[in-house]
Design a protein around this motif. Sequence first.
Motif, short mmCIF file in Angstrom:
data_model
loop_
_atom_site.label_atom_id
_atom_site.label_comp_id
_atom_site.label_asym_id
_atom_site.label_seq_id
_atom_site.Cartn_x
_atom_site.Cartn_y
_atom_site.Cartn_z
N SER A 193 0.93 -1.18 0.53
CA SER A 193 -0.21 0.23 -0.19
C SER A 193 0.98 1.53 0.36
O SER A 193 2.56 1.35 0.33
N GLY B 284 1.55 3.76 2.11
CA GLY B 284 2.34 4.07 3.31
C GLY B 284 3.01 2.85 4.02
O GLY B 284 3.98 3.38 3.96
N ALA C 214 -0.24 8.06 7.20
CA ALA C 214 0.95 9.24 7.70
C ALA C 214 1.32 10.20 9.11
O ALA C 214 2.52 10.24 9.13
N THR D 115 4.43 11.78 3.54
CA THR D 115 3.18 11.62 3.58
C THR D 115 2.30 12.32 2.44
O THR D 115 0.89 11.51 2.16
N ASN E 31 1.83 18.93 3.81
CA ASN E 31 1.01 18.04 5.09
C ASN E 31 1.33 19.19 5.63
O ASN E 31 1.92 18.97 6.92
N ALA F 164 -0.21 11.91 -0.46
CA ALA F 164 -1.22 10.48 -1.29
C ALA F 164 -1.53 9.56 -0.26
O ALA F 164 -2.19 8.77 0.04
N LEU F 165 -1.52 9.55 1.36
CA LEU F 165 -1.45 9.06 2.19
C LEU F 165 -2.72 8.79 3.25
O LEU F 165 -2.59 10.27 3.69
N ALA F 166 -3.37 8.57 3.93
CA ALA F 166 -4.62 8.41 5.02
C ALA F 166 -3.58 9.08 6.42
O ALA F 166 -2.98 8.77 6.24
N PRO F 167 -4.67 9.92 7.11
CA PRO F 167 -4.33 10.26 8.41
C PRO F 167 -3.18 9.21 9.27
O PRO F 167 -2.43 9.62 9.81
N LYS F 168 -3.95 8.17 9.16
CA LYS F 168 -3.55 7.41 9.79
C LYS F 168 -1.93 6.87 9.65
O LYS F 168 -0.76 6.92 9.73
#
Lengths: 235, 300
Positions: A135, A137, A169, A161, A192, A163-167
């Motif tokens: 994935s 991340g 990232a 980070t 970010n 294109a990564l989701a908050p978690k």
Amino acid sequence: MLTVEGLVGGYGAADEVVKGVGLTVAPGEILTVIGPNGAGKSTALKLVSGLLRCKAGSVRLGESDLSSLDPQGRAREGLVFVPQERNVFGALTIAENLDIGAYLEPARSHERARDVYARFPLLAERRGKAAGALSGGQRQTLAMAIALMASPRVLLLDEPTAALAPKPAAEIFKAIRGLADEGIAILMVEQNALAALAMSDRALVMVDGRVAMDGEAQAMRQDPEVRRAFLGGRA
Amino acid sequence: MATYIVFILAIAAVYALLAQSLVLVWGQSGMVNLGLVGFFAIGAYASALVTTDLAAPVVIGLVCALVAGALVGLAVTLSTLRLRDDYLAIVTLGFAEVVRIVASNEIWLTNGTDGIAGIPSLFDRSGGLWFHVKFAVAATLVCLLAGILISRLSRSPWGRVLRAIRDDQVVAAVAGKRVVRYKAEAFMIGSAIAALAGALYGSYISYIAPDLFQPLITIYVFLAATAGGNSRAIGATIGAYLLVAWLEASRFLGEIVPGVSAVQVAALREITVGLALVLVLRFAPGGLFREKNEKAPHAN
């Protein structure tokens, strides 16, 4: 200590996207570069890494002048760049990716890999799988792991980070902080910005190829002008 | 009939050697060398000139072919450093045509379109069938040795770097790898093997001329490597044997398919080769022998 002075350059001979950037990053320190799109942040990082040729300026690591070295030469001196995208070898397994990163001391590659696996257990679990199946991340984690195999003194991270989701990232930021705490100097470009400043020591704002502001990351995070202009917050 | 079959086996070994030359260059490094037949010709001419004009032993001719192939491969790599993918393919295709045109026109050196006849062979030609058997065995052994060498190189850390460069040469560069050096080394080895194939071919059939080195040979060899698997020596080798077997077997299509002329049979052969390739790519996309990753060591 990474010392960059008067950096000028861009993508072509006549191109000056970066117009005289200077900065220093001490061992164990995280310096985050923020700024609007097109300010020249990623270009500056590529100039420091040697992927783009500087028209003027110097890049020094400790007492060594790296300005005339190509990316491979700079990497061998301990200045390792992690690109934003396409930063792993998708057709190779995770273990093979890590072996590619181990060039300074091939004899110690197994030992280095063991350290990296201990740091990132997920990579150990999947070490026989192709990197292309990871994935976003996980790929970013692997990209940093490849860089760690070379025992870097300075890591140059281009939007780690993106294109990564908050978690995931947050996990990447945590890993970066951990690397800095072990003494690696980190120069990072990051969109970010709020989250990046929260875990950085110092920050630098670039506008139109130049350094507009430079200071402590936490102070910058609270600065009304910076918040309004670059962090999407209110003054 | 026995001579014919042995002759086909000998030619298949030469084609297999050519297909193997693509493994490191194309399969492992991702460089599309459409000038393959040019290196085949360089080797054939280098060996022929040394063994006829200078009367050197055939083995010396083979060594000269290897050296000439490697040196020309280095020159081509250095002149195409900035080119990748389609552009490299176009330039190397042009290189092969340049070799053919030079061979056609530099009569003082190559005897032009008349070619070079009477090229000495490794074995006594008066042996009849045994001559062909000896050559087929020798060519197969060379093919086997080259295959073992390529397989070992592919599995080594050096081969791993080639695959990394194929994936992304920028990332390989920032990971500290000397991309140009690795590409040049792979290209030189591949070119030397193709040149060796040319030298063996010339010494076997005893005559070479520019018309023997048409771009169609490159296309056939690419088809063979694609069908067998371009990143493994065994795949390229099996692909080449299958291609030669099919090209020879399909000569007899006219006897099976009623009402077709000789010209139509020739066209049918090409169609069936293309069709076979489509089927292989449909049902075995990486070829019959797909690339294998290294087994990951224990994490502890």
